[in-house]
Design an enzyme around this catalytic site. Structure first.
Site, PDB file in Angstrom:
ATOM      1  N   ASP A 182       0.846  -1.194   0.000  1.00  0.00           N
ATOM      2  CA  ASP A 182       0.000   0.000   0.000  1.00  0.00           C
ATOM      3  C   ASP A 182       0.881   1.245   0.000  1.00  0.00           C
ATOM      4  OD1 ASP A 182      -1.859   2.062   0.571  1.00  0.00           O
ATOM      5  OD2 ASP A 182      -3.125   0.690   1.688  1.00  0.00           O
TER       6      ASP A 182
ATOM      7  N   SER B 259      -6.964   4.661  -1.112  1.00  0.00           N
ATOM      8  CA  SER B 259      -6.731   3.215  -1.164  1.00  0.00           C
ATOM      9  C   SER B 259      -7.970   2.414  -1.547  1.00  0.00           C
ATOM     10  CB  SER B 259      -6.200   2.719   0.181  1.00  0.00           C
ATOM     11  OG  SER B 259      -4.907   3.205   0.431  1.00  0.00           O
TER      12      SER B 259
ATOM     13  N   ASP C  95       2.319   2.610   3.397  1.00  0.00           N
ATOM     14  CA  ASP C  95       1.511   3.807   3.202  1.00  0.00           C
ATOM     15  C   ASP C  95       1.309   4.576   4.494  1.00  0.00           C
ATOM     16  OD1 ASP C  95      -0.694   5.343   1.554  1.00  0.00           O
ATOM     17  OD2 ASP C  95      -1.712   4.666   3.371  1.00  0.00           O
TER      18      ASP C  95
ATOM     19  N   HIS D 147       2.660   8.373   5.132  1.00  0.00           N
ATOM     20  CA  HIS D 147       1.810   9.513   5.483  1.00  0.00           C
ATOM     21  C   HIS D 147       2.427  10.305   6.636  1.00  0.00           C
ATOM     22  CE1 HIS D 147      -1.738   9.281   2.977  1.00  0.00           C
ATOM     23  NE2 HIS D 147      -1.916   7.997   3.250  1.00  0.00           N
TER      24      HIS D 147
ATOM     25  N   ASP E  91      -1.446   0.083  -4.567  1.00  0.00           N
ATOM     26  CA  ASP E  91      -2.718   0.679  -4.940  1.00  0.00           C
ATOM     27  C   ASP E  91      -2.546   2.130  -5.351  1.00  0.00           C
ATOM     28  OD1 ASP E  91      -1.975   1.343  -2.387  1.00  0.00           O
ATOM     29  OD2 ASP E  91      -3.842   0.746  -1.427  1.00  0.00           O
ATOM     30  N   HIS E  92      -1.404   2.719  -5.006  1.00  0.00           N
ATOM     31  CA  HIS E  92      -1.046   4.085  -5.360  1.00  0.00           C
ATOM     32  C   HIS E  92       0.326   4.346  -4.768  1.00  0.00           C
ATOM     33  CE1 HIS E  92      -1.761   5.082  -1.177  1.00  0.00           C
ATOM     34  NE2 HIS E  92      -2.934   4.452  -1.267  1.00  0.00           N
TER      35      HIS E  92
END
Length: 688
Positions: free
Chosen positions: A209, A258, A467, A471, A516-517
Site C-alpha cells: 500500500d 486506497s 503507506d 503519510h 494501490d497508489h
C-alpha cells in the site's frame, strides 16, 4: 482489416460537445455503471438510473431504460425519491452475455409548472469475453440480455469486439479502455480465447500500500546494500521477470485513495474515493449503492476457486475491504466486518488474517469500535472457523478436513510495523500485543490453508504500513515494511516455483507484486554525512568534491546486517540513506529514526501546522521543512500528513500470464489479466 483511428477522435469530440448540453437538460439523468465501465461476460453488477429535475417543485412522472435499444424498464424496479423531482430505476445483479460495447440509454419525462420537461442519459460499457467452457460451478442466474429480443444486438456486439467491422457510430475496445490504447498484441481475441496457454491455478497478489518505485529502491539499499555502484543483491520482488507500470486515478479524482485503488484489482472498474465494491449514487445510505461483483465472487462462482485475505492493517481497512465489501463509506467498519461474514459464501472466503479486532467484537466489549452488539468473531467460530490471536497459535494451527477456514486477529487496531516488532523502537509501542506474526508468517499459513482446496485459490496480501508510515513521513517504519513485504514475496515465490517446476501443469501459480497508489512523493536525494548534520550540507548528493581519484572516499551507505535477517541492524548508521517526502505537509525533520510513531502536523484554527511538540523540533540537527500540499490557510483542506500522488506504480509478475503485466496501462486491467491467467486465455507478447 485494421481499424481506422477515426472513431477515437469522433468519440472524444462527441464527449466534449455533449457535456454542456447534458447540464442544460431540464431533467438530469445519470446512468450507472458510468461511461467506460467494463465487465467480463456473466460478471454481476447493478444498473441504476437516477432522474433529477432542476427544481424541487418539478415532478418526474416517467422513467424508461433500454439496453442496446431493447426496453428493459419492466425488468427493474422504479424507486421514488425523497421528493417528487427525483425518480430512480434499479436492476440488481445484472449480468450480460453478449460481448462488446453495450449501450444503456434512459429517458425521463415530467412536468414543471404544468409544462412538460424531459431528459436523457446514456452510458456505453464494454463486456469482455472469456472462455466459458472452463467453468466449474456456475450459478443459475439468468442474464439480463438472455431474451430473444437481444439476439440481433448481441450478434452485432460480437462482431465489433473482434475489431474487424467497427462502424463510425459505435466505439470499439480501444476507445473504451481507460487510460491507454491497448496494443494489438495484448488483446484477448481469436485463438487466445481457446485457452491453450498454461493456466494459473493459484494467484497471489501482494500489495504494498502506497509503494512506489522509490520505496522499492530504498528497501533494496537498506536490505541489500550497494558496493562499487552495484546492489549486492536484488530484492525478491526485483527477481520477478515481467514488469510494468499502472495508472491509478479514481473515478472522481486524479489522486486516488486506497479504497478505489484496490477496488480496481477486485472489480475491473473505477469508483469514487472512499468507496469500494460499489458505484456512487444519489442516496446517503452506505449500503444501498449499485454493487459490482468482486473477483473473489466471480472466480468462486465460475471457476470454483477460494479466496484468502491477509493484511497487517485493521482488516476492515480500505485495501482488504475493497476485495470483499460493498459500501460507499470505507470508514464504516461495523458494516464491513458484518459483510465479511454475511458474504463469506459468495466470496468463497476461507482465510482472513490481520489486525482490527475492534470491529469484530460487540460494542460492550473492551476495545470495541462497533456501533452495535454483534459478535462477528462468535459468528465465524459458530460457523466452523478456527480462530487464532497470536503468532504462537498461528504457527501451531494445521488445516484439517475438507473445508478448513481460518480467522486470525492479532491486534485490536493496526498490527505493529516491522521496525517495532524487531525492537528498534520503544517497546511500549507494541502494547500488550507482544506475540504478533510478521507478514511472511501470515502468508505462509494462508497458502498452507488455501492450497488444500482442489480448484485453486486467490490470495491478497497487503503490507499496509508502507503507506501509513509514509503519510507520517516516518522513513524507517515505512521502508522496513517494504522489506517485510519482500519477505512475504519470497514466501509466495517459493510456493510458485515449486508448483511451476513440478511435473503437474495443472497446479501452477501466478505471483504479482504491486501497490494501490504511491504515497508521499518519496525521493532519495542522497546519503547523510554525520559531520554536517544540522545543516543543508548534511544530504550529500554527488561525489564531486571528495577526491574523485581516492578509492577510500566513497558516497554509499554503510548499513550492516550481521544477523542476515534482511533488516539493517542499526537504522541510524553514519552514512544513512536520506528518504525525503515531496508530497508533504509542514514538518520538523532531524533525519533520525523515531522511537515512537509521531504526528508530523496538527491543526490550529483550521490551519495545518508542523507539530510544535514534535521531538525533532528541538533535536540536534532538527529543522522545519515547509510543505507543498494545501494547509487550509485559504480555505482548503488542512493536511497534517503527506498525501498520495498521481505517480504510476510498478507492477511485477511471475508465472502463467505474467507477460500481460509488462506494459503501461490502467490499474483496472489487472482484474482482467488475473482472470485470463486463470483461464489460459492470455496472448503471447509480440516484439515489434
Amino acid at each position: 482489416m485494421s481499424r481506422s483511428r477515426g472513431p477515437v477522435l469522433a468519440l472524444a469530440a462527441a464527449v466534449l460537445w455533449t457535456a454542456p448540453g447534458a447540464l442544460a437538460q431540464t431533467i438530469r439523468v445519470r446512468v450507472t455503471p458510468p461511461e467506460k465501465a467494463q465487465f467480463l461476460q456473466h460478471q454481476l453488477f447493478d444498473i441504476r438510473v437516477e432522474a433529477t429535475a432542476q427544481s424541487s417543485t418539478d415532478v418526474v412522472t416517467a422513467l424508461s431504460v433500454a439496453i442496446d435499444g431493447v426496453d428493459v424498464t419492466a425488468r427493474g424496479n422504479v424507486e421514488p425519491g425523497a421528493s417528487s423531482n427525483v425518480r430512480s430505476w434499479v436492476f440488481r445483479d445484472a449480468g450480460l452475455g453478449f460481448e462488446g460495447p453495450r449501450v444503456i440509454t434512459a429517458t425521463a419525462t415530467g412536468t414543471s409548472a404544468g409544462s412538460p420537461i424531459s431528459g436523457e442519459g446514456r452510458s456505453t460499457l464494454f463486456v469482455r469475453p472469456w472462455d466459458q467452457s472452463r467453468r466449474k460451478g456456475v450459478s443459475s442466474r439468468a442474464l439480463l440480455d438472455s431474451g430473444p429480443e437481444f439476439a440481433l444486438a448481441g450478434a452485432r456486439a460480437s462482431v465489433r469486439v473482434r475489431g474487424e467491422e467497427a462502424s463510425d457510430e459505435e466505439p470499439g475496445a480501444d476507445e473504451l479502455h481507460l487510460g491507454a490504447i491497448v496494443p494489438a498484441f495484448h488483446k484477448v481475441v481469436g485463438e487466445d480465447l481457446a485457452g491453450t496457454r498454461p493456466r494459473a491455478k493459484n494467484v497471489i497478489l501482494l500489495i504494498g500500500d502506497g509503494m512506489g518505485v522509490a520505496h522499492r529502491t530504498a528497501a533494496r539499499v537498506l536490505s541489500r546494500g550497494y558496493v562499487q555502484g552495484k546492489a549486492n543483491a536484488p530484492l525478491s520482488m526485483d527477481t520477478l521477470p515481467f514488469n510494468g507500470l499502472l495508472m491509478t486515478s479514481s473515478l472522481d479524482s486524479l489522486i486516488t485513495d486506497s479504497a478505489p485503488g484496490a477496488h480496481n484489482y477486485s472489480t475491473g472498474n473505477k469508483t469514487n474515493n472512499g468507496m469500494e465494491g460499489v458505484f456512487p449514487d444519489n442516496t446517503p445510505a452506505e449500503d444501498d449503492n449499485p454493487r459490482l461483483e468482486h473477483l473473489s465472487s466471480f472466480i468462486g462462482r465460475q471457476l470454483g476457486k477460494v479466496t484468502g485475505i491477509v493484511s497487517d492493517a485493521f482488516l476492515t481497512d480500505a485495501t482488504p475491504a475493497a476485495f470483499l465489501a460493498h459500501t460507499q463509506n470505507r470508514g464504516n467498519g461495523t458494516l464491513i466486518a458484518g459483510q465479511y461474514f454475511d458474504l463469506r459464501s459468495a466470496s468463497q472466503l476461507k482465510v482472513l488474517l490481520g489486525g482490527g479486532g475492534y470491529h469484530f467484537i460487540p460494542k460492550s466489549q473492551t476495545g470495541s469500535r462497533r456501533t452495535d452488539e454483534r459478535n462477528v468473531v462468535g459468528e465465524f467460530r459458530a460457523d466452523g472457523w478456527s480462530f487464532v490471536e497470536t503468532k504462537t497459535a498461528l504457527d501451531a494451527y494445521s488445516p484439517s478436513g475438507s473445508d478448513p477456514r481460518l480467522l486470525g486477529l492479532f491486534h485490536l487496531d493496526n498490527m505493529s510495523v516491522a521496525f517495532d516488532k524487531l525492537g528498534f523502537g520503544d517497546p511500549a509501542v507494541n502494547g500488550p500485543f507482544l506475540d504478533q506474526p510478521f507478514l511472511r508468517d501470515m502468508t505462509e499459513k494462508a497458502i498452507e490453508v488455501l492450497s488444500t482446496y482442489p480448484n485453486g485459490f486467490f490470495l491478497m496480501v497487503e503490507a499496509a504500513h508502507i503507506d501509513k508510515q509514509a503519510h507520517r513521513m516516518d522513513a524507517e517504519r515505512s521502508i522496513y515494511d517494504v522489506i517485510q513485504l519482500d519477505h512475504a514475496v519470497q514466501v509466495a515465490l517459493d510456493f510458485a516455483m515449486q508448483t511451476n517446476s513440478d511435473a503437474d501443469p495443472e497446479n501452477d501459480t501466478l505471483v504479482i507484486v504491486s501497490a494501490d497508489h504511491e504515497c508521499a512523493g518519496v525521493t532519495l536525494p542522497g546519503v547523510g554525512r554525520p559531520e554536517k548534520k544540522g545543516t543543508r550540507d548534511y544530504v550529500k548528493t554527488y561525489n564531486y568534491r571528495s577526491g574523485r581519484n581516492d578509492p577510500d572516499t566513497l558516497n554509499f551507505t554503510d548499513y550492516v546486517d550481521a544477523n542476515h535477517d534482511g533488516y539493517p541492524d542499526n537504522p541510524d548508521t553514519g552514512r544513512k540513506l536520506i528518504v525525503n517526502f515531496g508530497a508533504n505537509s509542514d514538518r520538523y525533520e532531524d533525519w533520525a529514526s523515531a522511537a515512537k510513531p509521531k504526528d508530523p502536523g496538527v491543526t490550529q484554527n483550521g490551519v495545518a501546522l508542523a507539530n510544535p511538540n514534535d521531538p525533532d523540533k528541538d533535536a540536534p540537527g532538527g529543522y522545519l521543512i515547509v510543505g507543498v500540499v494545501e494547509n487550509g490557510v485559504s480555505g482548503g483542506d488542512a493536511n497534517t500528513q503527506a498525501v498520495h500522488t498521481l505517480s504510476d506504480i510498478p507492477i511485477s509478475a511471475y508465472g502463467p500470464g505474467a507477460s500481460q503485466f509488462a506494459r503501461v496501462t490502467d490499474n483496472t486491467e489487472a482484474f482482467f489479466h488475473i482472470v485470463h491467467a486463470m483461464l489460459g486465455t492470455y496472448p503471447v507478447p509480440t516484439q515489434y
